[in-house]
Design a protein around this motif. Structure first.
Motif, PDB file in Angstrom:
ATOM      1  N   LEU A   1       0.954  -1.067  -0.010  1.00  0.00           N
ATOM      2  CA  LEU A   1      -0.034   0.059   0.058  1.00  0.00           C
ATOM      3  C   LEU A   1       0.746   1.337  -0.032  1.00  0.00           C
ATOM      4  N   VAL A   2       1.842   1.230   0.821  1.00  0.00           N
ATOM      5  CA  VAL A   2       2.735   2.433   0.873  1.00  0.00           C
ATOM      6  C   VAL A   2       3.508   2.720  -0.385  1.00  0.00           C
ATOM      7  N   HIS A   3       4.088   1.506  -1.016  1.00  0.00           N
ATOM      8  CA  HIS A   3       4.710   1.664  -2.126  1.00  0.00           C
ATOM      9  C   HIS A   3       3.929   2.157  -3.251  1.00  0.00           C
ATOM     10  N   GLU A   4       2.761   1.371  -3.475  1.00  0.00           N
ATOM     11  CA  GLU A   4       1.814   1.992  -4.632  1.00  0.00           C
ATOM     12  C   GLU A   4       1.612   3.242  -4.461  1.00  0.00           C
ATOM     13  N   TRP A   5       1.257   3.552  -3.091  1.00  0.00           N
ATOM     14  CA  TRP A   5       0.714   5.006  -3.195  1.00  0.00           C
ATOM     15  C   TRP A   5       1.548   5.921  -3.458  1.00  0.00           C
TER      16      TRP A   5
ATOM     17  N   VAL B   1      -4.816   8.093 -13.710  1.00  0.00           N
ATOM     18  CA  VAL B   1      -4.492   6.753 -12.860  1.00  0.00           C
ATOM     19  C   VAL B   1      -5.881   6.065 -13.114  1.00  0.00           C
ATOM     20  N   ASP B   2      -5.756   4.975 -13.916  1.00  0.00           N
ATOM     21  CA  ASP B   2      -6.902   4.192 -14.203  1.00  0.00           C
ATOM     22  C   ASP B   2      -7.226   3.084 -13.170  1.00  0.00           C
ATOM     23  N   GLU B   3      -6.393   2.716 -12.379  1.00  0.00           N
ATOM     24  CA  GLU B   3      -6.454   1.738 -11.407  1.00  0.00           C
ATOM     25  C   GLU B   3      -5.384   1.891 -10.416  1.00  0.00           C
ATOM     26  N   PHE B   4      -5.941   1.772  -9.048  1.00  0.00           N
ATOM     27  CA  PHE B   4      -5.131   1.094  -7.770  1.00  0.00           C
ATOM     28  C   PHE B   4      -5.530  -0.163  -7.370  1.00  0.00           C
ATOM     29  N   ALA B   5      -4.583  -0.931  -7.307  1.00  0.00           N
ATOM     30  CA  ALA B   5      -4.823  -2.200  -6.841  1.00  0.00           C
ATOM     31  C   ALA B   5      -4.046  -2.777  -6.018  1.00  0.00           C
ATOM     32  N   ILE B   6      -4.491  -3.580  -4.838  1.00  0.00           N
ATOM     33  CA  ILE B   6      -3.679  -4.320  -3.980  1.00  0.00           C
ATOM     34  C   ILE B   6      -3.873  -5.849  -4.344  1.00  0.00           C
ATOM     35  N   GLY B   7      -2.550  -6.364  -4.503  1.00  0.00           N
ATOM     36  CA  GLY B   7      -2.938  -7.847  -4.821  1.00  0.00           C
ATOM     37  C   GLY B   7      -2.971  -7.829  -6.309  1.00  0.00           C
ATOM     38  N   PHE B   8      -3.047  -9.237  -6.723  1.00  0.00           N
ATOM     39  CA  PHE B   8      -3.295  -9.738  -8.083  1.00  0.00           C
ATOM     40  C   PHE B   8      -4.309 -10.176  -8.553  1.00  0.00           C
ATOM     41  N   PRO B   9      -4.845 -10.066  -9.594  1.00  0.00           N
ATOM     42  CA  PRO B   9      -6.030 -10.635  -9.827  1.00  0.00           C
ATOM     43  C   PRO B   9      -6.168 -12.231  -9.638  1.00  0.00           C
ATOM     44  N   PRO B  10      -7.258 -12.863  -9.331  1.00  0.00           N
ATOM     45  CA  PRO B  10      -8.480 -12.321  -9.687  1.00  0.00           C
ATOM     46  C   PRO B  10      -9.127 -11.423  -8.574  1.00  0.00           C
ATOM     47  N   LYS B  11      -9.888 -10.464  -9.232  1.00  0.00           N
ATOM     48  CA  LYS B  11     -10.226  -9.815  -8.499  1.00  0.00           C
ATOM     49  C   LYS B  11     -11.631  -9.771  -7.442  1.00  0.00           C
ATOM     50  N   VAL B  12     -11.407  -9.465  -6.341  1.00  0.00           N
ATOM     51  CA  VAL B  12     -12.455  -9.754  -5.026  1.00  0.00           C
ATOM     52  C   VAL B  12     -13.233  -8.930  -5.024  1.00  0.00           C
TER      53      VAL B  12
ATOM     54  N   ILE C   1      10.400   6.370  -9.315  1.00  0.00           N
ATOM     55  CA  ILE C   1      11.134   6.409  -7.803  1.00  0.00           C
ATOM     56  C   ILE C   1      10.251   6.696  -6.797  1.00  0.00           C
ATOM     57  N   ALA C   2       9.053   7.062  -6.679  1.00  0.00           N
ATOM     58  CA  ALA C   2       8.398   7.626  -5.546  1.00  0.00           C
ATOM     59  C   ALA C   2       7.888   6.251  -4.815  1.00  0.00           C
ATOM     60  N   GLY C   3       7.717   5.107  -5.308  1.00  0.00           N
ATOM     61  CA  GLY C   3       7.340   3.951  -4.655  1.00  0.00           C
ATOM     62  C   GLY C   3       8.531   3.560  -3.760  1.00  0.00           C
ATOM     63  N   VAL C   4       9.767   3.594  -4.232  1.00  0.00           N
ATOM     64  CA  VAL C   4      10.888   3.236  -3.581  1.00  0.00           C
ATOM     65  C   VAL C   4      11.119   4.378  -2.369  1.00  0.00           C
ATOM     66  N   THR C   5      10.882   5.530  -2.561  1.00  0.00           N
ATOM     67  CA  THR C   5      10.959   6.641  -1.730  1.00  0.00           C
ATOM     68  C   THR C   5      10.076   6.485  -0.511  1.00  0.00           C
ATOM     69  N   MET C   6       8.804   6.214  -0.790  1.00  0.00           N
ATOM     70  CA  MET C   6       7.878   5.902   0.355  1.00  0.00           C
ATOM     71  C   MET C   6       8.289   4.750   1.156  1.00  0.00           C
ATOM     72  N   ASN C   7       8.697   3.832   0.635  1.00  0.00           N
ATOM     73  CA  ASN C   7       9.269   2.509   1.313  1.00  0.00           C
ATOM     74  C   ASN C   7      10.567   2.937   2.388  1.00  0.00           C
ATOM     75  N   VAL C   8      11.463   3.830   1.642  1.00  0.00           N
ATOM     76  CA  VAL C   8      12.274   4.503   2.634  1.00  0.00           C
ATOM     77  C   VAL C   8      11.539   5.291   3.925  1.00  0.00           C
TER      78      VAL C   8
END
Length: 365
Positions: A17-21, A34-45, A100-107
């Motif tokens: 969540l932090v990385h993708e945010w 941004v067309d989609e923000f997803a946690i996990g990979f399909p199939p979709k719940v 690079i934003a995902g990596v930055t958020m992880n740090v």
């Protein structure tokens, strides 16, 4: 085991969540659609749509993704009111920031966790002469094939030790060692505490366990004084920055050492863990306490940041290489070739994950 798996999934959920945010918010701020923000990979719940973005929770909790319009190079970007908002249509600096934003958020997330731990207080090993009354004598390790092996476990607190009519309350590392040595060949009773549960165990000291002092009796435990140490908020900010830097450098050094040794056929993969191994480490951290889980989460977040910066296609680092090439040549990389390289990188990463998982399973037997 179920609780451990749930904690692992919770940690993974937060890190993804932090990385993708990071990707999501910078894409929005730099004018991308941004067309989609997803946690996990399909199939979709399940999913819901707010504005132009679909928010999804998928069944496979092994990652996540942000789908930005035009980011898939094989996707045709038609002339429309949104064509200027496609990933490839934005300036190269904007593309680089998003990647690079995902990596930055992880740090940053790891830094925040370190600040919380240092402010609240974490169990810290202290020197005996500097310990306060709050310090607890804690078992740091157990020597194999010793009287303590299989009887006591690390992170157990010793509150007292008794032998016959002699007893020692509130023991320190030195006084405990002296007490054991003075009662060679006689059973000693340890009063212990772990997870707020008190119990007693009986051990018989033996000689020959201490290499430097073979005639000195011991039970086979290494000890340390541990107490909860907290820092003022401003000091915690500085110390957290130092710990993030030190941990990151350690991860980078270890990773490149592993890669170098792998190329020359001398790599030791015993310390490499896949999903199953990480679940075990989560369980070990949870057994110690909540602060250990926070520390483990911070370290994993930094590991994700370092790994994601590797110039491997399908990772953020590999995609940054593509952006850099296009910026230097001033020509777009042919979409078909970019898709093939990314697909190859993804397959390579999946094979690595399968290999690490197989290695975890083999280590269990």
């Amino acid at each position: 085991m179920i609780v451990t798996v749930l904690i692992f999934l919770a940690v993974l959920f937060v890190l993804v969540l932090v990385h993708e945010w990071g990707h999501y918010i910078t894409a929005k701020l730099t004018g991308m659609r941004v067309d989609e923000f997803a946690i996990g990979f399909p199939p979709k719940v399940f999913s819901w749509k707010k504005g132009e973005t679909t928010y999804s929770l998928n069944a496979l909790p092994i990652g996540g993704f942000v789908r930005i319009y035009g980011e898939d190079l094989t996707e045709a970007v038609e002339a429309s009111a949104d064509s200027h908002r496609a990933f490839g249509a934005r300036p190269k600096w904007a593309q680089a920031i998003v990647l690079i934003a995902g990596v930055t958020m992880n740090v940053l997330f790891a830094w925040v966790l370190f600040v919380i731990m240092l402010t609240v207080g974490v169990p810290t090993q202290v020197e005996e002469n500097l310990a306060t009354d709050a310090a607890k004598l804690t078992i740091a390790g157990v020597l194999p094939h010793s009287p303590a092996d299989g009887v006591v476990t690390p992170n157990t607190v010793i509150t007292a030790v008794t032998s016959g009519s002699d007893s020692l309350t509130k023991p320190a590392p030195s006084t405990f060692s002296d007490f054991i040595a003075a009662h060679a060949d006689a059973p000693v009773v340890l009063t212990t505490e772990k997870d707020h549960v008190s119990s007693t165990v009986t051990l018989t000291p033996v000689k020959g366990l201490i290499v430097a002092s073979p005639d000195r009796a011991a039970v086979g435990v290494s000890l340390s004084f541990v107490e909860v140490v907290s820092k003022p908020f401003t000091s915690a900010l500085v110390e957290a920055s130092h710990q993030v830097y030190e941990a990151s450098m350690s991860i980078v050094t270890g990773l490149f050492d592993l890669i170098h040794k792998a190329f020359i056929g001398k790599a030791d993969f015993k310390q490499v863990a896949g999903p199953i191994g990480i679940v075990k480490y989560v369980g070990d951290a949870a057994a110690v306490g909540f602060m250990s889980v926070l520390y483990f989460t911070a370290v994993i977040s930094l590991n994700l940041a370092v790994i994601n910066l590797l110039p491997i296609p399908a990772l953020d680092g590999g995609r940054l290489v593509f952006v850099a090439i296009e910026a230097i040549t001033r020509r777009p990389i042919p979409p078909v070739w970019a898709a093939r390289v990314n697909a190859g990188g993804f397959i390579f990463l999946m094979l690595l994950m399968l290999a690490a998982t197989a290695h975890d399973i083999f280590k269990m037997f």
